[in-house]
Design a protein around this motif. Sequence first.
Motif, PDB file in Angstrom:
ATOM      1  N   MET C   1       0.824  -1.216   0.000  1.00  0.00           N
ATOM      2  CA  MET C   1       0.000   0.000   0.000  1.00  0.00           C
ATOM      3  C   MET C   1       0.855   1.263   0.000  1.00  0.00           C
ATOM      4  SD  MET C   1      -2.663   1.485   2.797  1.00  0.00           S
ATOM      5  CE  MET C   1      -1.485   2.743   3.350  1.00  0.00           C
ATOM      6  N   ASN C   2       0.417   2.222  -0.766  1.00  0.00           N
ATOM      7  CA  ASN C   2       1.104   3.505  -0.770  1.00  0.00           C
ATOM      8  C   ASN C   2       0.706   4.303   0.465  1.00  0.00           C
ATOM      9  OD1 ASN C   2       2.589   3.682  -3.393  1.00  0.00           O
ATOM     10  ND2 ASN C   2       0.532   3.166  -4.159  1.00  0.00           N
ATOM     11  N   ASP C   3       1.554   5.221   0.814  1.00  0.00           N
ATOM     12  CA  ASP C   3       1.343   5.993   2.026  1.00  0.00           C
ATOM     13  C   ASP C   3       0.339   7.135   1.780  1.00  0.00           C
ATOM     14  OD1 ASP C   3       1.699   6.544   4.668  1.00  0.00           O
ATOM     15  OD2 ASP C   3       3.327   7.965   4.274  1.00  0.00           O
ATOM     16  N   LEU C   4      -0.401   7.445   2.838  1.00  0.00           N
ATOM     17  CA  LEU C   4      -1.449   8.456   2.703  1.00  0.00           C
ATOM     18  C   LEU C   4      -0.949   9.781   3.267  1.00  0.00           C
ATOM     19  CD1 LEU C   4      -4.247   8.114   1.474  1.00  0.00           C
ATOM     20  CD2 LEU C   4      -5.154   7.822   3.761  1.00  0.00           C
ATOM     21  N   ASN C   5      -0.061  10.408   2.511  1.00  0.00           N
ATOM     22  CA  ASN C   5       0.553  11.655   2.966  1.00  0.00           C
ATOM     23  C   ASN C   5       0.700  12.623   1.808  1.00  0.00           C
ATOM     24  OD1 ASN C   5       1.164  11.662   5.761  1.00  0.00           O
ATOM     25  ND2 ASN C   5       2.624  10.006   5.385  1.00  0.00           N
ATOM     26  N   GLY C   6       0.791  13.892   2.140  1.00  0.00           N
ATOM     27  CA  GLY C   6       1.125  14.878   1.128  1.00  0.00           C
ATOM     28  C   GLY C   6      -0.063  15.484   0.434  1.00  0.00           C
ATOM     29  N   TYR C   7       0.036  15.630  -0.886  1.00  0.00           N
ATOM     30  CA  TYR C   7      -0.913  16.436  -1.668  1.00  0.00           C
ATOM     31  C   TYR C   7      -1.524  15.617  -2.793  1.00  0.00           C
ATOM     32  CZ  TYR C   7       0.728  19.995   1.306  1.00  0.00           C
ATOM     33  OH  TYR C   7       0.989  20.695   2.449  1.00  0.00           O
ATOM     34  N   PHE C   8      -2.833  15.709  -2.899  1.00  0.00           N
ATOM     35  CA  PHE C   8      -3.585  14.894  -3.856  1.00  0.00           C
ATOM     36  C   PHE C   8      -4.448  15.793  -4.741  1.00  0.00           C
ATOM     37  CE2 PHE C   8      -2.915  10.628  -2.068  1.00  0.00           C
ATOM     38  CZ  PHE C   8      -2.322  10.979  -0.860  1.00  0.00           C
ATOM     39  N   ASP C 202      -1.953  18.085   7.754  1.00  0.00           N
ATOM     40  CA  ASP C 202      -0.805  17.282   7.319  1.00  0.00           C
ATOM     41  C   ASP C 202      -0.518  17.444   5.836  1.00  0.00           C
ATOM     42  OD1 ASP C 202      -0.342  15.767   9.829  1.00  0.00           O
ATOM     43  OD2 ASP C 202      -2.377  15.045   9.424  1.00  0.00           O
ATOM     44  N   GLY C 203      -1.538  17.787   5.085  1.00  0.00           N
ATOM     45  CA  GLY C 203      -1.385  17.902   3.642  1.00  0.00           C
ATOM     46  C   GLY C 203      -2.661  18.468   3.077  1.00  0.00           C
ATOM     47  N   GLY C 204      -2.885  18.219   1.798  1.00  0.00           N
ATOM     48  CA  GLY C 204      -4.069  18.803   1.183  1.00  0.00           C
ATOM     49  C   GLY C 204      -4.590  17.991   0.015  1.00  0.00           C
ATOM     50  N   ILE C 205      -5.824  18.239  -0.314  1.00  0.00           N
ATOM     51  CA  ILE C 205      -6.496  17.620  -1.464  1.00  0.00           C
ATOM     52  C   ILE C 205      -7.258  18.743  -2.153  1.00  0.00           C
ATOM     53  CG2 ILE C 205      -8.226  15.936  -2.216  1.00  0.00           C
ATOM     54  CD1 ILE C 205      -7.686  14.387   0.415  1.00  0.00           C
ATOM     55  N   GLY C 206      -7.011  18.937  -3.460  1.00  0.00           N
ATOM     56  CA  GLY C 206      -7.687  20.070  -4.071  1.00  0.00           C
ATOM     57  C   GLY C 206      -7.781  19.979  -5.573  1.00  0.00           C
ATOM     58  N   SER C 207      -8.770  20.712  -6.099  1.00  0.00           N
ATOM     59  CA  SER C 207      -8.999  20.666  -7.535  1.00  0.00           C
ATOM     60  C   SER C 207      -7.996  21.502  -8.313  1.00  0.00           C
ATOM     61  CB  SER C 207     -10.425  21.112  -7.855  1.00  0.00           C
ATOM     62  OG  SER C 207     -10.679  22.368  -7.292  1.00  0.00           O
ATOM     63  N   THR C 208      -7.582  22.646  -7.761  1.00  0.00           N
ATOM     64  CA  THR C 208      -6.658  23.475  -8.535  1.00  0.00           C
ATOM     65  C   THR C 208      -5.243  22.891  -8.537  1.00  0.00           C
ATOM     66  OG1 THR C 208      -5.897  25.008  -6.813  1.00  0.00           O
ATOM     67  CG2 THR C 208      -8.030  25.491  -7.845  1.00  0.00           C
ATOM     68  N   TYR C 209      -5.004  21.849  -7.739  1.00  0.00           N
ATOM     69  CA  TYR C 209      -3.702  21.173  -7.787  1.00  0.00           C
ATOM     70  C   TYR C 209      -3.429  20.644  -9.190  1.00  0.00           C
ATOM     71  CZ  TYR C 209      -4.051  20.779  -2.602  1.00  0.00           C
ATOM     72  OH  TYR C 209      -4.183  21.006  -1.256  1.00  0.00           O
ATOM     73  N   ASN C 210      -4.498  20.304  -9.926  1.00  0.00           N
ATOM     74  CA  ASN C 210      -4.325  19.787 -11.277  1.00  0.00           C
ATOM     75  C   ASN C 210      -3.571  20.753 -12.183  1.00  0.00           C
ATOM     76  OD1 ASN C 210      -6.105  17.195 -11.678  1.00  0.00           O
ATOM     77  ND2 ASN C 210      -7.364  18.577 -10.429  1.00  0.00           N
ATOM     78  N   ILE C 211      -3.747  22.046 -11.914  1.00  0.00           N
ATOM     79  CA  ILE C 211      -3.208  23.042 -12.834  1.00  0.00           C
ATOM     80  C   ILE C 211      -2.020  23.796 -12.242  1.00  0.00           C
ATOM     81  CG2 ILE C 211      -4.760  24.964 -12.215  1.00  0.00           C
ATOM     82  CD1 ILE C 211      -4.054  23.807 -15.794  1.00  0.00           C
ATOM     83  N   ASP C 214       3.080  22.209  -8.937  1.00  0.00           N
ATOM     84  CA  ASP C 214       4.373  22.601  -8.386  1.00  0.00           C
ATOM     85  C   ASP C 214       4.233  23.697  -7.336  1.00  0.00           C
ATOM     86  OD1 ASP C 214       5.454  20.770 -10.097  1.00  0.00           O
ATOM     87  OD2 ASP C 214       6.175  22.241 -11.559  1.00  0.00           O
ATOM     88  N   ARG C 215       3.281  24.592  -7.566  1.00  0.00           N
ATOM     89  CA  ARG C 215       3.110  25.681  -6.597  1.00  0.00           C
ATOM     90  C   ARG C 215       2.610  25.141  -5.259  1.00  0.00           C
ATOM     91  NH1 ARG C 215      -0.076  29.483  -9.419  1.00  0.00           N
ATOM     92  NH2 ARG C 215       1.767  30.652 -10.041  1.00  0.00           N
ATOM     93  N   ILE C 216       1.717  24.173  -5.322  1.00  0.00           N
ATOM     94  CA  ILE C 216       1.187  23.587  -4.087  1.00  0.00           C
ATOM     95  C   ILE C 216       2.312  22.921  -3.295  1.00  0.00           C
ATOM     96  CG2 ILE C 216      -0.318  21.757  -3.209  1.00  0.00           C
ATOM     97  CD1 ILE C 216      -1.832  24.300  -4.153  1.00  0.00           C
ATOM     98  N   VAL C 217       3.108  22.140  -4.001  1.00  0.00           N
ATOM     99  CA  VAL C 217       4.225  21.465  -3.332  1.00  0.00           C
ATOM    100  C   VAL C 217       5.223  22.486  -2.800  1.00  0.00           C
ATOM    101  CG1 VAL C 217       6.164  19.914  -3.747  1.00  0.00           C
ATOM    102  CG2 VAL C 217       3.899  19.342  -4.661  1.00  0.00           C
ATOM    103  N   ALA C 218       5.369  23.593  -3.518  1.00  0.00           N
ATOM    104  CA  ALA C 218       6.313  24.630  -3.071  1.00  0.00           C
ATOM    105  C   ALA C 218       5.795  25.360  -1.834  1.00  0.00           C
ATOM    106  CB  ALA C 218       6.564  25.622  -4.210  1.00  0.00           C
ATOM    107  N   ILE C 219       4.477  25.532  -1.747  1.00  0.00           N
ATOM    108  CA  ILE C 219       3.915  26.133  -0.529  1.00  0.00           C
ATOM    109  C   ILE C 219       4.261  25.256   0.675  1.00  0.00           C
ATOM    110  CG2 ILE C 219       1.744  26.608   0.708  1.00  0.00           C
ATOM    111  CD1 ILE C 219       0.535  27.545  -1.966  1.00  0.00           C
ATOM    112  N   ASP C 220       4.059  23.969   0.488  1.00  0.00           N
ATOM    113  CA  ASP C 220       4.375  23.038   1.577  1.00  0.00           C
ATOM    114  C   ASP C 220       5.860  23.106   1.959  1.00  0.00           C
ATOM    115  OD1 ASP C 220       3.419  20.472   3.136  1.00  0.00           O
ATOM    116  OD2 ASP C 220       5.351  19.954   2.224  1.00  0.00           O
TER     117      ASP C 220
END
Lengths: 293, 293, 293, 293
Positions: C1-8, C202-211, C214-220
């Motif tokens: 199983m993959n880990d449930l962390n980070g940004y989706f 701990d992280g995030g799930i969002g629709s604008t992550y699709n577009i 990199d910015r989302i990961v950079a915020i983190d």
Amino acid sequence: MNDLNGYFAALPTPFTDRQGAIAEGSLDDLVERLVTSHLSGLYVGGSTGEAFLLSEQERAALLRRVARTCAGRSTLIAHVGDPDPALSGRLARLAAEAGYDAVSAVPPFYYRYGFEEILRHYEWLAGQTDLPFLIYNFPALSGVHWSADQIAQLCDLPNVVGVKNTCGDLFAFESLRRLRPEARLFHGFDETLLAGLSMGADGGIGSTYNIQPDRIVAIDAAFRAGDMDTARSLQADANALIEAMVAAGVIPALKYLLTRSGIPMGDCRPPFGQLDADARAALDAAADRYIPA
Amino acid sequence: MNDLNGYFAALPTPFTDRQGAIAEGSLDDLVERLVTSHLSGLYVGGSTGEAFLLSEQERAALLRRVARTCAGRSTLIAHVGDPDPALSGRLARLAAEAGYDAVSAVPPFYYRYGFEEILRHYEWLAGQTDLPFLIYNFPALSGVHWSADQIAQLCDLPNVVGVKNTCGDLFAFESLRRLRPEARLFHGFDETLLAGLSMGADGGIGSTYNIQPDRIVAIDAAFRAGDMDTARSLQADANALIEAMVAAGVIPALKYLLTRSGIPMGDCRPPFGQLDADARAALDAAADRYIPA
Amino acid sequence: MNDLNGYFAALPTPFTDRQGAIAEGSLDDLVERLVTSHLSGLYVGGSTGEAFLLSEQERAALLRRVARTCAGRSTLIAHVGDPDPALSGRLARLAAEAGYDAVSAVPPFYYRYGFEEILRHYEWLAGQTDLPFLIYNFPALSGVHWSADQIAQLCDLPNVVGVKNTCGDLFAFESLRRLRPEARLFHGFDETLLAGLSMGADGGIGSTYNIQPDRIVAIDAAFRAGDMDTARSLQADANALIEAMVAAGVIPALKYLLTRSGIPMGDCRPPFGQLDADARAALDAAADRYIPA
Amino acid sequence: MNDLNGYFAALPTPFTDRQGAIAEGSLDDLVERLVTSHLSGLYVGGSTGEAFLLSEQERAALLRRVARTCAGRSTLIAHVGDPDPALSGRLARLAAEAGYDAVSAVPPFYYRYGFEEILRHYEWLAGQTDLPFLIYNFPALSGVHWSADQIAQLCDLPNVVGVKNTCGDLFAFESLRRLRPEARLFHGFDETLLAGLSMGADGGIGSTYNIQPDRIVAIDAAFRAGDMDTARSLQADANALIEAMVAAGVIPALKYLLTRSGIPMGDCRPPFGQLDADARAALDAAADRYIPA
């Protein structure tokens, strides 16, 4: 004491000019006109009267002058609600001395009190005089929401005889009607008066009664006669007028229409704005059609 | 003039007893304690100060006495908001004479004004003095909801320098931050201070600052140092305390905790109820754990 | 199983045309692009994916195809929420068979269930598979409001490991963080990600992550490095883009921007309308400025 | 075609057991009982029928079987609303084939569409058949709020003949009545039927009609005869029963009371919970008093 039944105009307060004093002559004229109408009486110093834009001295002077002009010819209810209970208490005692027939108050607003706190407040306030007391249920502006059971508890406080119910929840209202058959329940939204009557209201208190007193009394008469077609037709005409007033702002519109009818009311105090030409024209058109000469 | 930056305690008002007068000695003691803390100043006569349960004379006396005790050692913001603009104007002018550094006001509440009416009101009120003015955005109690664009328009009025933002909509807040980079934006919910800072707040104004001033300043310091673990841990401790206060009622709880800390504050005025034994015990437990000696 | 962390990324669903089928080629391309980004994984078949405008067969096909394309290279969360629990159960079991790493569901909406009913529902649904389960707290669309204590109770159900929290109440969120330190808490509003992180997400799930992955990961990254100036600046850019998307409608805007980036997504299904020329022009302008080449 | 007038029971769906199938025998019995009552017809497959907890196959089977049992003896309205318009379209066409007299649908819920999107949706859906179409205004559950003007626009769409209005805003309702005198306006809250009639409703559609059909028809008769005392008394009895049902949950309570009356309905499907002994006892007491033998 006069009886607490029927229909009461929520009295607006005339001003000499936009930053000016209460226009005493206009006030006398309006009271005279209403006292000699078929309404039962006046609800003085409430929301329609811009109470929260008046100083304590002005609220007191308003209560006194209306009582003097009325001179016992009509039933008078003094609204004394305020965020500050001490001020409410002083106004209640003044109303009793001035000869009012009843006291009423919106719950203290801004802070979010618990129901127990509100109950204690009304117990205290209703106990400031020996007059009958009307609870004022107006959640849209007070931010205070009550269940039927809670209003029934308020009705059981000493001196409390009923409720001015300005609330769209007619299911709760009908429950209250059954819970407290003896309470005097006044409907507070003019535009749904017939609905309120059909769910058990005894009468009504409203701001547009000032400009259409005969129509309000006629709605009641048709309702009591079982002539629902006439009642609905009258309510429809009332609502066509009220729609125009809502579009312009009810209190500014009411003062404009009263001025147009011959009693200069002045503008509302700021922050209320002034009606522009379009708003006045729309009110003129509505008045030509829906205010009987 | 003192600078309008950092963290300001929203000052509660001590009373001699439940129906009694402002307790001047306690007021002096509390002001003295806060002036010599690491906070930047005080926000006087606002919601936390039970402003709407005070007479105009009491609001004026409160503003004057705090200014005299502070004596220029701290930055003072006078809250003058009220349903009645005329009263707000008188208090604003008094604040200027008394030496306040800034004026602030919640929008006039109860009646539902349009935005244009609110804009004109703030233009008038902010123009009553030469002092910097802070808009107070507090929709939960005022019932007034603004978009980011609307708040930006308010920020452009003469004398307006910023906003006390007590509002959960941090998306709108961040938009405002970008629209008006120069505005002084103060976060008003103590329990989300760190969230407010992360979205661009310059500082904060809050009631629980009275009882945990060092922790608030430490949150800011950790945030500015980039030590987010420490900042979050401090915010967590603040919130554990705030949860206990919310459960008891924030203003009554604040007065109880300050009394416990050595400055007798008395109860809140009615309609606020008094804390019962369970509420006091819960606050004692929270204080033992979360208020540093 | 993959880990449930980070940004989706909350995956949108491409269509061949307005009344047409799922565009499988575009779906594969989008999944491929996201799987090879720095995001942790995908949230498939949720609100952003127009789940409630798909038939059960389409929802099943979507879940299957994404899993096959992903092929274990990224963590996959299947959203199975629906008004009908039986359908949710079937989709959850399918997700487990298809190799998903976790299951999530918005509470059943439309009817107003009591909390106990919702609790029993989640207990049943999370028990349909052995996979970890994420509660989805989204009161604005589901109409279901929970206290921190209630969410904590949901977190204690077997298989439940955390929450997708799309809710503006960060006070309650921080309380939940302290109540359940081990829960995986994902922030669901892209425009307040930094606020969520500062309050303990701990992280995030969002629709604008699709577009803007990199910015989302950079915020983190900036947040974790304590570089709050950079984090705030990145969030500000994200929000400038999101404002333009909100103005056009987030899901239609997302599909337009992805189409513009080279993956034809088609329009949203009706009742969603189509973007007009002005809306497209505004999105073009925002994309030129805020979507890195 | 049967006429679209009078009073329609919003039909509940009987199940064989908690996870089980539609109980066809009970369904036939209930339809038979209602068809031979004084009600005008049935509203089939709506909220009361747990439509959103049924599969498409079950919704289709339900519509078909009711039509077959009814066999033209009563007016039948098919509710086809769903988050997914395609499903609504299929059900609408099926209803036309099965012999329904009218189609109705709640607006698509969950996503927050603009009014223009909703208008296009209804235009499309009402055009799927040649049957008369009833808009369903139910903001409390759909989350969709319309002004009187907007509902009037919906009434102008081809095939649309009226509105099922389950909304507390009787001011807007009366405005709609004047805007569209020819529209068929059905009141949807059983507990305020008399208020709806007094503001211009033509009839009603409701879930408690299943258990008190004669009382509903008697309210109408008294209203039309101008016997408002009797009408109010009947409404009061209806509301005493409805209060008990609301306390237990309206749909579970309705199924319990129907079971008690001799037609086994089974429980509601999950997530609806089951009535406990206290709830059943309270309903028994209410039924003994307020459901005529």
